[in-house]
Design an enzyme around this catalytic site. Structure first.
Site, PDB file in Angstrom:
ATOM      1  N   PRO A 176       0.824  -1.213   0.000  1.00 60.68           N
ATOM      2  CA  PRO A 176       0.000   0.000   0.000  1.00 60.68           C
ATOM      3  C   PRO A 176       0.862   1.269   0.000  1.00 60.68           C
ATOM      4  CG  PRO A 176      -0.441  -1.353   1.961  1.00 60.68           C
ATOM      5  CD  PRO A 176       0.590  -2.079   1.150  1.00 60.68           C
ATOM      6  N   GLY A 222       2.374   4.839   0.745  1.00 57.56           N
ATOM      7  CA  GLY A 222       2.503   5.783   1.862  1.00 57.56           C
ATOM      8  C   GLY A 222       2.052   5.226   3.199  1.00 57.56           C
ATOM      9  N   GLY A 280       7.069   0.886   3.075  1.00 56.62           N
ATOM     10  CA  GLY A 280       8.171   1.002   2.124  1.00 56.62           C
ATOM     11  C   GLY A 280       7.819   0.990   0.652  1.00 56.62           C
ATOM     12  N   SER A 281       6.623   1.463   0.277  1.00 57.03           N
ATOM     13  CA  SER A 281       6.242   1.427  -1.142  1.00 57.03           C
ATOM     14  C   SER A 281       7.175   2.277  -1.999  1.00 57.03           C
ATOM     15  CB  SER A 281       4.802   1.900  -1.321  1.00 57.03           C
ATOM     16  OG  SER A 281       4.641   3.173  -0.752  1.00 57.03           O
ATOM     17  N   ALA A 293      10.644   0.709  -2.405  1.00 56.61           N
ATOM     18  CA  ALA A 293      10.607  -0.504  -3.240  1.00 56.61           C
ATOM     19  C   ALA A 293      10.449  -0.138  -4.713  1.00 56.61           C
ATOM     20  CB  ALA A 293       9.480  -1.427  -2.784  1.00 56.61           C
ATOM     21  N   ASP A 305      15.204   2.849   4.438  1.00 55.22           N
ATOM     22  CA  ASP A 305      14.185   2.186   3.605  1.00 55.22           C
ATOM     23  C   ASP A 305      14.796   1.609   2.333  1.00 55.22           C
ATOM     24  OD1 ASP A 305      12.691   3.513   5.521  1.00 55.22           O
ATOM     25  OD2 ASP A 305      11.119   4.118   4.133  1.00 55.22           O
TER      26      ASP A 305
END
Ligand code: MEV
Length: 337
Positions: free
Chosen positions: A112, A114, A118-119, A122, A164
Site C-alpha cells: 500500500p 505511503g 516502504g512502497s 521498493a 528504507d
C-alpha cells in the site's frame, strides 16, 4: 523489456530517530513492487501505474513538471509518485552515463502507498534496477541502494535516511546508522501487519519531528531514547539469530516495540487509527506492537506466532486489512530479463 522487483519493509525499531543519526533496524517483508522498464527512442518518460492502491494513472512527461497532463487521480498522489519515478530515472541516467535516455515504466505493487511499509523505496529500487538492466548495465545491490537513496532523498526534499532503500535493495533485516549500513542475521520473525487503509506524508511527518526536536529538549531526549532501545533490540535479535527465537526473547523484543510506539507517539507521529490497531494487537496476544514507518496513518506491526493478533485486528473497525508477512530474505531481484 526488463522487470525487477523489490520488497517492502517494516521497522522493528528506530524510524524517525534514524534521520538524526541513531541506529534503526528495518526488516524486508514479502510484499513486493514490480517495475518493468523499456528503453525508448526519445528522451521522454512514460509511467503506467495502474495498480497503486488508489486509482491508477498513466503519465507521460519530458522531465518538466509543467509538461505533465491532467490525469484522473488525486494530483498530490500523481505529483508524489511521478517525482519518485522521475528521480529514479535521473539516477538511472547517471548510472548508464546517458542523460537523454527515455523509458516506458510500468509499476505494479502489492505494497500500500505511503502506509509505512516502504512502497516508495521498493518502487525506486526496482525502477533503477530494471531501467539500468534494460540498457545492459548491471548494478550491484549496494549500488542500487545508494542510487535509490539519492533518488528518495531528492524526492523527499532531503528528509530521508538510507534505511528504507538499503533494506529494500538488500532484503532481510538490516541496520542503518547514518552512512553505516549493514545486513544482520535474523531469525524468522512472526510479523503481523494491520493497515488502516490510509497513508501519512513522510516529508511532513519528518519535518514535524525536526521542528519539535529543535524546540524541546525532551524531544531530542526521546530521539536518543529510541536509539538506545534499538541498540538493546539489536543485541536481542543477534542472540535470537544464534540461539533461537524463544518466547522469552519474543517477549523482550515485543516490550521494546511497545516502548518504541510510546516514544513515537510522544513525538506526535501516531494517529488514532494506529493507536487503536496497536491496542487491538496487544489485546489479541501480540508480544508487542508499534506503528511502522513515518506514521500519521498506514500500518502497525506486531509480533505473534498465533493467529490471535490477526483475528483481533480484523475485528477492529480502524483496521481495513490484517495480514501476516514473512521476512523477505531476498532484496532487489530480476523477474524477467
Ligand atoms: C520512513 O519510512 C522512515 C523515516 O525514518 C524516514 C526515513 O528514515 O527516511 C520516518
Amino acid at each position: 523489456m526488463t522487470t525487477s522487483s523489490a520488497p517492502g519493509k517494516v521497522y522493528l525499531f528506530g524510524e524517525h530517530a534514524v534521520v538524526y543519526g541513531e541506529p534503526a533496524v528495518p526488516c524486508a517483508v514479502e510484499r513486493r513492487a514490480r517495475v518493468t522498464a523499456e528503453p525508448r527512442d526519445d528522451d521522454r518518460v512514460r509511467v503506467d501505474a495502474g495498480d497503486l492502491t488508489l486509482d491508477g494513472f498513466t503519465v507521460t512527461w519530458g522531465g518538466d513538471v509543467d509538461e505533465r497532463p491532467d490525469v484522473d487521480a488525486p494530483p498530490k498522489l500523481v505529483a508524489a509518485a511521478t517525482r519518485y519515478v522521475d528521480e529514479a530515472v535521473q539516477q538511472t541516467r547517471a548510472a548508464i552515463d546517458d542523460e537523454t535516455q527515455g523509458f516506458d515504466i510500468t509499476v505494479e505493487s502489492d505494497i500500500p502507498l505511503g502506509a509505512g511499509i516502504g512502497s516508495s523505496a521498493a518502487v525506486v529500487v526496482a525502477a533503477i534496477d530494471a531501467a539500468t538492466r534494460s540498457v545492459g548495465v548491471e548494478l550491484a545491490p549496494e549500488t542500487v541502494a545508494e542510487r535509490a537513496f539519492q533518488a528518495e532523498y531528492a524526492a523527499q526534499d532531503g528528509q530521508a535516511s538510507r534505511a528504507d532503500t538499503f533494506c529494500s535493495a538488500m532484503g532481510g533485516a538490516v541496520r542503518v546508522e547514518g552512512d553505516d549500513t549493514r545486513t544482520l542475521d535474523a531469525p524468522p520473525l512472526p510479523f503481523v501487519i494491520g493497515y488502516d487503509g490510509g497513508a501519512g506524508e513522510t516529508g511532513e511527518l519528518v519535518a514535524s519531528v525536526r521542528d519539535l526536536r529543535e524546540r524541546h529538549s525532551f524531544a531530542a531526549d526521546t530521539v536518543e531514547a529510541i536509539g538506545e532501545l534499538t541498540r538493546t533490540g539489536e543485541e536481542l535479535l543477534a542472540a535470537a539469530a544464534d540461539g533461537g527465537l524463544s518466547t522469552d526473547r519474543l517477549d523482550r523484543l515485543g516490550e521494546l516495540m511497545d516502548v518504541d510506539h510510546g516514544l513515537l507517539s510522544a513525538l506526535g507521529v501516531s494517529a488514532r487509527s494506529l493507536d487503536a490497531m496497536v491496542w487491538a494487537a496487544r489485546d489479541g496476544g501480540a508480544h508487542g506492537a508499534k506503528l511502522t514507518g513515518a506514521g500519521g496513518g498506514g500500518c502497525v506491526v506486531a509480533l505473534d506466532r498465533t493467529d490471535g493478533t490477526e483475528r483481533s485486528l480484523s475485528l477492529t473497525p480502524e483496521c481495513e486489512q490484517a495480514f501476516r508477512a514473512e521476512l523477505a530474505t531476498e532484496g532487489v531481484r530480476v523477474e524477467s530479463p
